[in-house]
Every structure is written in C-alpha cells, then in structure tokens.
Design an enzyme around this catalytic site. Structure first.
Site, short mmCIF file in Angstrom:
data_model
loop_
_atom_site.label_atom_id
_atom_site.label_comp_id
_atom_site.label_asym_id
_atom_site.label_seq_id
_atom_site.Cartn_x
_atom_site.Cartn_y
_atom_site.Cartn_z
N TRP A 11 0.82 -1.23 0.00
CA TRP A 11 0.00 0.00 0.00
C TRP A 11 0.85 1.27 0.00
O TRP A 11 0.31 2.37 -0.11
CB TRP A 11 -0.91 0.01 1.23
N GLU A 100 12.03 2.25 -3.74
CA GLU A 100 11.81 3.58 -3.16
C GLU A 100 12.70 3.79 -1.94
O GLU A 100 13.16 4.91 -1.69
CB GLU A 100 10.31 3.75 -2.83
N GLU A 168 11.63 -6.31 -9.12
CA GLU A 168 10.82 -5.16 -9.51
C GLU A 168 11.67 -4.22 -10.35
O GLU A 168 12.42 -3.39 -9.79
CB GLU A 168 10.33 -4.41 -8.27
N GLY A 233 1.62 -2.80 -6.26
CA GLY A 233 1.50 -1.50 -5.62
C GLY A 233 0.12 -0.90 -5.89
O GLY A 233 -0.86 -1.23 -5.22
N GLY A 234 0.03 -0.04 -6.90
CA GLY A 234 -1.19 0.71 -7.19
C GLY A 234 -2.46 -0.12 -7.21
O GLY A 234 -3.47 0.26 -6.60
P1 PGA Z 1 3.14 -0.65 -8.82
O1 PGA Z 1 4.17 -0.78 -7.58
O2 PGA Z 1 2.38 -1.94 -8.88
O3 PGA Z 1 2.29 0.52 -8.49
O4 PGA Z 1 3.99 -0.46 -10.04
C1 PGA Z 1 4.85 -1.98 -7.32
C2 PGA Z 1 5.72 -1.81 -6.13
O5 PGA Z 1 6.32 -0.73 -5.96
O6 PGA Z 1 5.85 -2.74 -5.29
#
Ligand code: PGA
Length: 256
Positions: A11, A100, A168, A233-234
C-alpha cells in the site's frame, strides 16, 4: 518441493485508518470460499494500521507485512521501527530494499543486508526487492545489477526457507509499463540460478514479480515457470482489483 504462490499488496504511504476499514469491508468478504490450495495473500499497509488489521486479516487468512524496518532491536533511532515491534502487531513478512527505499532514502546493500538478517533472526520473512533502472537495462547490465543486489542483500544468510525475493524493475514501478511476461520469466530464471549458487536450497526461494501488475496482466506474468507470485502497488489499493489478482494467484497455485 513445490514453491508457494504469493500475492502481496504494497500500500506504500496510502490508506489511513478510516480508509483501511472501508478497504477491509470490501476485500475480506470476497476471500471466503477460496480454495485451500490457493495462493498466500499478503498485505503491507502503513505500520500504523497493522495492529487494527491483525485480527480481521488473520480470520480471513491474509498475512501482514511491514513495509520497512530497522536492523537494531531498540535504541535511539527516532522514527524507526524494530522487527520485533512489527511482529508484535501481527506482521509475518517485512519488505526490505524496495526501490523507493534504495533511491529516495539512499539505503545501500550493507544496510539492507543488516535488515534482512534482522528480519530472519526475529523469525519473520524478508521480501527482499531487487531490480534495475532503465539506464542499467538499456546498457544491458540488468543481470549484473540484480546479481550484485542479491549478493549484497543476502550476504551471510544461512537458510533459504524464510527468504522471499521480489524482482521489480524500477522502470516498471508505478509507470504503467510492465516487463513482458517473457522478460520477467528470463530474469526470474536468472535470479533462481543465482540464488541456487548463493545458498543451500536457494532454488526453492519464491521469486515474485512487481511493477505495474494489474488484473489484466497478472495471469500472463504468473504463467512464467519461475514467477512464483506478484508484488502489487497501485492495483492493491483497489479491493476489487487486488481480489482479481488474488484469483489469478489461486489459479497459478493450482497449476504448480
Ligand atoms: P506498482 O508498484 O504496482 O504501483 O507499479 C509496485 C511496487 O512498488 O511494489
């Protein structure tokens, strides 16, 4: 040994206490009646939500993950959270090394390695994230970069069993661009070979794909022989979408 299929939702810094309640009301009832052989569902909310999510998620068979941790057990580290603190409010997994964290918070391989070791020592499972930038892929260095990240992050890890790896590609995160299923499978096969060389039983480590996973592409990505799950993620912020991805995970689990 059969590798489990894992569908994890990250999230990030979204959903507060009120929004989380509405999410669980929409998401958890959908999980009733899933096959016992289905995928493992994991949610990584902001750490302020773990304690409230613990009971309803446990009842629905959803595991919880912290999004980050500090390697030390306690101390003067303002703003940080120890692994045992996450465990005490119900986390079974911890994301480590998300891009991130690497890029925005400058966390390096040594620091991430300390976190991985701390997570394992506390009896939780690290979801250790790796992935190359667009520049690195354009230069044909994606395997070298990912291999280096794995070697640094998993140094001194003795047991494969608690470890989960997430591939990723940075250029696919939050961009709407996804690796093709073939590119993902190729990298996952490379990661599996690298893990097998790095530690005993390394070939059994589940390797998840992440980066713009959506209901429309999850099944195709999960069809890769070495794609053992997804880190979303999203799309994990929308209960209906995340549920559809869980269904794709259940189908993939049935075919393992
Ligand atoms: P996303 O993010 O599905 O929004 O591309 C994936 C993540 O950062 O784990």
């Amino acid at each position: 040994m059969r590798r489990p299929t894992i569908v994890a939702g990250n999230w990030k810094m979204h959903l507060d206490l009120r929004e989380c309640g509405a999410y669980l009301d929409a998401f958890l009832p959908r999980l009733a009646g899933r096959p016992a052989s289905g995928c493992e569902v994991v949610l990584a909310p902001n750490f302020t939500l773990l304690a409230t999510m613990r009971q309803p998620c446990e009842e629905a068979g959803v595991a919880l993950a912290g999004q980050n941790c500090h390697p030390q057990a306690h101390g003067a580290f303002t703003g940080e959270t120890a692994v045992a603190m996450l465990a005490a409010v119900g986390a079974a997994y911890v994301l480590v090394g998300h891009s991130e964290r690497r890029h925005l918070f400058h966390e390096d391989g040594d620091f991430l390695n300390q976190k991985v070791l701390a997570v394992i020592a506390a009896g939780l499972r690290p979801i250790f994230c790796v992935g190359e930038t667009l520049d690195e892929r354009s230069a044909g260095r994606e395997q070298e970069v990912v291999c280096r990240q794995l070697q640094a992050g998993l140094r001194q890890v003795q047991q494969a069993a608690p470890v989960v790896v997430a591939y990723e590609p940075v250029w696919a995160i939050g961009t709407g661009r996804t690796a093709t299923a073939a590119d993902a499978q190729e990298m996952h096969a490379f990661i599996r070979r690298s893990l097998a060389e790095m530690l005993p039983g390394g070939e059994e480590i589940p390797v998840l794909y992440g980066g713009s996973v959506k209901p429309g592409n999850a099944a195709e990505l999960l069809a890769g022989t070495d794609v053992d799950g997804v880190l979303v993620g999203g799309a994990s912020l929308v209960p209906e979408d995340f549920y559809e991805i869980v269904v794709a995970g259940d189908r993939a689990a049935a075919q393992v």
